[in-house]
Design a protein around this motif. Sequence first.
Motif, short mmCIF file in Angstrom:
data_model
loop_
_atom_site.label_atom_id
_atom_site.label_comp_id
_atom_site.label_asym_id
_atom_site.label_seq_id
_atom_site.Cartn_x
_atom_site.Cartn_y
_atom_site.Cartn_z
N THR A 181 -4.19 8.10 4.85
CA THR A 181 -4.79 7.28 3.80
C THR A 181 -4.77 5.81 4.20
O THR A 181 -5.76 5.09 3.99
CB THR A 181 -4.08 7.51 2.46
OG1 THR A 181 -4.10 8.91 2.17
CG2 THR A 181 -4.77 6.76 1.34
N THR A 183 -8.30 3.31 -2.24
CA THR A 183 -7.33 4.39 -2.06
C THR A 183 -7.98 5.75 -2.24
O THR A 183 -7.80 6.65 -1.42
CB THR A 183 -6.16 4.22 -3.05
OG1 THR A 183 -5.58 2.93 -2.86
CG2 THR A 183 -5.11 5.28 -2.83
N ILE A 197 -8.00 3.39 4.62
CA ILE A 197 -8.15 2.07 3.99
C ILE A 197 -8.49 1.04 5.05
O ILE A 197 -9.38 0.19 4.86
CB ILE A 197 -6.88 1.68 3.20
CG1 ILE A 197 -6.74 2.57 1.97
CG2 ILE A 197 -6.91 0.21 2.80
CD1 ILE A 197 -5.43 2.41 1.22
N LEU A 219 0.82 -1.21 0.00
CA LEU A 219 0.00 0.00 0.00
C LEU A 219 0.85 1.26 0.00
O LEU A 219 0.49 2.26 -0.63
CB LEU A 219 -0.96 -0.02 1.19
CG LEU A 219 -2.03 -1.12 1.10
CD1 LEU A 219 -2.80 -1.22 2.40
CD2 LEU A 219 -2.96 -0.86 -0.07
N ILE A 250 -0.19 3.81 -3.00
CA ILE A 250 -0.87 5.07 -2.66
C ILE A 250 -0.28 6.26 -3.39
O ILE A 250 -1.02 7.02 -4.02
CB ILE A 250 -0.94 5.26 -1.13
CG1 ILE A 250 -1.91 4.26 -0.52
CG2 ILE A 250 -1.33 6.69 -0.77
CD1 ILE A 250 -1.89 4.20 1.00
#
Length: 181
Positions: free
Chosen positions: A83, A159, A87, A59, A63
């Motif tokens: 972020t 995302t 998620i 991730l 991202i």
Amino acid sequence: MTTMTTAPASFSRRDLLRFGLLGGAALATVGLTASLTGCSADGPAAGFSQLRDGDLPLLRRLIPVILDGAVPPPAPPDAMAATLAGIDRAIAHLSPALATQVLQLFDLLTLPVTRGPLTGIWGGWASASDEQVRAFLERWEGSRLMLLRQGYSSLLQLTLMSWYSQPRAWAACGYPGPPTV
């Protein structure tokens, strides 16, 4: 202007069964490998309720590439953390079956046995360049296989929803925020 006609794909019943058996065997192998290596049995990483330690490098590379252009430079230092937290919250609010599927998608993308052939990223996610990640996302977006397109869509939606649910993202896209009641 010439008109091109393409012959319909002709799969015999035998070809369809063979494809189904090979696909089922591949998925069973991935599931067995994940369970034997303990990949799918990991608990949540510190500070998260759903995301596991193995999911974070994936991730952290996806991202910035997905949000390229959405986060005004310079990106706030805590944009990545916020972020990731978004998620994690989004996965926690999914149905148990859907949350399991998202975590299985992450397993598929983090296991070295499947990561290389499916993404073209043969090293770890931490060493992948932005171009490699973009190529992987573009390949999945335009894939003939519906499963890969759905995986792309899941990664993209998780995302983007996690970023745009934050008030700091609203000004960059001209959204004044929810109306006051």
